[in-house]
Design a protein around this motif. Structure first.
Motif, PDB file in Angstrom:
ATOM      1  N   GLY A 227      41.705  27.112 -44.597  1.00  0.00           N
ATOM      2  CA  GLY A 227      40.854  27.257 -43.424  1.00  0.00           C
ATOM      3  C   GLY A 227      41.577  27.037 -42.116  1.00  0.00           C
ATOM      4  O   GLY A 227      40.982  27.175 -41.044  1.00  0.00           O
ATOM      5  N   GLY A 228      42.878  26.697 -42.198  1.00  0.00           N
ATOM      6  CA  GLY A 228      43.656  26.491 -40.989  1.00  0.00           C
ATOM      7  C   GLY A 228      44.041  27.805 -40.336  1.00  0.00           C
ATOM      8  O   GLY A 228      43.740  28.890 -40.841  1.00  0.00           O
ATOM      9  N   GLN A 241      50.289  36.598 -46.493  1.00  0.00           N
ATOM     10  CA  GLN A 241      50.550  35.164 -46.638  1.00  0.00           C
ATOM     11  C   GLN A 241      49.334  34.343 -46.232  1.00  0.00           C
ATOM     12  O   GLN A 241      48.990  33.356 -46.877  1.00  0.00           O
ATOM     13  CB  GLN A 241      51.752  34.760 -45.780  1.00  0.00           C
ATOM     14  CG  GLN A 241      53.085  35.192 -46.329  1.00  0.00           C
ATOM     15  CD  GLN A 241      53.520  34.353 -47.518  1.00  0.00           C
ATOM     16  OE1 GLN A 241      52.993  33.278 -47.766  1.00  0.00           O
ATOM     17  NE2 GLN A 241      54.469  34.870 -48.280  1.00  0.00           N
ATOM     18  N   ALA A 242      48.676  34.768 -45.154  1.00  0.00           N
ATOM     19  CA  ALA A 242      47.474  34.064 -44.708  1.00  0.00           C
ATOM     20  C   ALA A 242      46.411  34.062 -45.804  1.00  0.00           C
ATOM     21  O   ALA A 242      45.782  33.034 -46.090  1.00  0.00           O
ATOM     22  CB  ALA A 242      46.932  34.714 -43.442  1.00  0.00           C
ATOM     23  N   LYS A 243      46.224  35.206 -46.424  1.00  0.00           N
ATOM     24  CA  LYS A 243      45.222  35.324 -47.489  1.00  0.00           C
ATOM     25  C   LYS A 243      45.586  34.450 -48.687  1.00  0.00           C
ATOM     26  O   LYS A 243      44.717  33.799 -49.289  1.00  0.00           O
ATOM     27  CB  LYS A 243      45.105  36.779 -47.920  1.00  0.00           C
ATOM     28  CG  LYS A 243      43.988  37.041 -48.920  1.00  0.00           C
ATOM     29  CD  LYS A 243      43.857  38.536 -49.212  1.00  0.00           C
ATOM     30  CE  LYS A 243      42.716  38.796 -50.199  1.00  0.00           C
ATOM     31  NZ  LYS A 243      42.570  40.254 -50.478  1.00  0.00           N
ATOM     32  N   THR A 244      46.868  34.394 -49.017  1.00  0.00           N
ATOM     33  CA  THR A 244      47.329  33.613 -50.164  1.00  0.00           C
ATOM     34  C   THR A 244      47.007  32.131 -50.021  1.00  0.00           C
ATOM     35  O   THR A 244      46.613  31.470 -50.995  1.00  0.00           O
ATOM     36  CB  THR A 244      48.853  33.790 -50.353  1.00  0.00           C
ATOM     37  OG1 THR A 244      49.126  35.157 -50.634  1.00  0.00           O
ATOM     38  CG2 THR A 244      49.377  32.928 -51.480  1.00  0.00           C
ATOM     39  N   VAL A 245      47.159  31.599 -48.810  1.00  0.00           N
ATOM     40  CA  VAL A 245      46.927  30.161 -48.602  1.00  0.00           C
ATOM     41  C   VAL A 245      45.528  29.863 -48.073  1.00  0.00           C
ATOM     42  O   VAL A 245      45.190  28.705 -47.803  1.00  0.00           O
ATOM     43  CB  VAL A 245      47.990  29.566 -47.652  1.00  0.00           C
ATOM     44  CG1 VAL A 245      49.383  29.750 -48.225  1.00  0.00           C
ATOM     45  CG2 VAL A 245      47.903  30.168 -46.253  1.00  0.00           C
ATOM     46  N   GLY A 246      44.709  30.903 -47.914  1.00  0.00           N
ATOM     47  CA  GLY A 246      43.343  30.689 -47.448  1.00  0.00           C
ATOM     48  C   GLY A 246      43.247  30.281 -45.993  1.00  0.00           C
ATOM     49  O   GLY A 246      42.345  29.540 -45.598  1.00  0.00           O
ATOM     50  N   ALA A 247      44.215  30.766 -45.205  1.00  0.00           N
ATOM     51  CA  ALA A 247      44.234  30.461 -43.776  1.00  0.00           C
ATOM     52  C   ALA A 247      44.127  31.765 -42.992  1.00  0.00           C
ATOM     53  O   ALA A 247      43.939  32.835 -43.567  1.00  0.00           O
ATOM     54  CB  ALA A 247      45.515  29.719 -43.411  1.00  0.00           C
ATOM     55  N   SER A 248      44.261  31.686 -41.691  1.00  0.00           N
ATOM     56  CA  SER A 248      44.232  32.889 -40.862  1.00  0.00           C
ATOM     57  C   SER A 248      45.435  32.891 -39.935  1.00  0.00           C
ATOM     58  O   SER A 248      45.967  31.835 -39.583  1.00  0.00           O
ATOM     59  CB  SER A 248      42.936  32.980 -40.043  1.00  0.00           C
ATOM     60  OG  SER A 248      42.790  31.863 -39.188  1.00  0.00           O
TER      61      SER A 248
END
Length: 307
Positions: A227-228, A241-248
């Motif tokens: 969510g970061g 990469q953003a999608k992989t770690v659940g961030a934006s």
């Protein structure tokens, strides 16, 4: 008037201070007698030719995106300013390395009384970038943890202070020689990137402000919590990469904003923000650009238009 002129793209060699025709403000514009001009990475990026496909310019041109000085003349329809007012602003993508500039009135604000004109000339681009990155892109909140890469530079030093004022815990990456400086600005933790990989020293941060790009940005995904957000004005973050770690990931270009700059000026006037500048003569623009190009400046470099 006099202005630094760039005859061709490439290295800083060949920049010359030339006599130029006097400027006249058009409708909605202000003519400024310049006291100082800020030096920014965008100046040498344009000069290098790397951005000519995105920012086409007619050669020769005058570099410089921000100035501070005194209002010399008003164009038709300008309200809120008077001849003699001390102002500062992010005037546009070029034109600032000069003794006079014309700028749209909505890009300007009155200079903070606590700052000299030379100090103020280094504020607009850096402060607006930090403000828009943290408040608009990251939507920073009190209690969050923010990691700032390149924290000792112009934008980074402003971002440390903006994050602190917002009530965030601030972690800053910078060489050891700048740690005391960053602590004085309000950073809670400093990491010497030359000795310690930042991803071994922090994790689960809410916001990463990347002012470096490249490998530093790529490694930053590992320290973001789900969510970061990773924000960078330097280069677009990797969406996969953003999608992989659940961030934006967010990439943006700083915009001129006189109303926002007025809020920033108020923070300087109550002592919540400060700026450290190194002053060089306008005639020494070539050396200033070389120093900025080396990417190891502390605070801001500014050019004194009287020299």
């Amino acid at each position: 008037m006099k202005a630094i002129r760039v005859a061709q793209y490439g290295q800083p060699e060949g920049l010359t201070l030339q006599e130029r025709p006097a400027l006249v403000p058009g409708r909605g514009e202000v003519l400024i007698s310049v006291a100082g001009s800020g030096v920014n990475p965008i100046d040498w990026k344009i000069l290098s030719g790397a951005m000519k496909a995105f920012i086409p310019l007619e050669l020769p041109y005058t570099p410089g995106v921000e100035v501070a000085g005194r209002v010399a003349q008003l164009g038709d329809g300008v309200e809120g300013f008077a001849v003699g007012d001390e102002v500062f602003g992010f005037i546009g993508i070029v034109g600032g390395y000069a003794t006079e500039v014309v700028a749209s009135a909505d890009r300007l604000a009155h200079r903070p009384a606590r700052l000299s004109a030379l100090e103020a000339s280094g504020v607009p681009a850096a402060a607006l970038t930090a403000w828009q990155a943290l408040h608009e892109q990251a939507q920073i909140k009190a209690g969050q943890t923010v990691l700032i890469h390149g924290a000792a530079g112009g934008v980074g030093s402003m971002a440390v202070q903006v994050a602190r004022i917002a009530g965030a815990t601030v972690i800053a990456t910078a060489s050891a020689r700048n740690h005391d400086y960053l602590k004085s600005l309000g950073a809670d933790q400093m990491i010497d990137y030359t000795q310690t990989p930042f991803e071994t020293a922090v994790d689960a941060v809410d916001v990463v402000l990347d002012l470096v790009g490249g490998d530093t940005q790529a490694r930053s995904w590992a320290v973001l919590k789900a969510g970061g957000v990773l924000v960078s004005p330097v280069s677009p973050p990797d969406a996969a990469q953003a999608k992989t770690v659940g961030a934006s990931g967010k990439h943006f270009a700083t915009r001129s904003d006189g109303a926002q700059l007025k809020k920033i000026a108020a923070l300087f006037d109550v002592g919540k923000l400060r700026i450290d500048v190194e002053v060089l003569p306008l005639s020494g623009a070539e050396g200033a650009l070389r120093k900025s190009w080396a990417r190891h400046t502390r605070g801001k470099l500014v050019l004194d238009a009287s020299r």
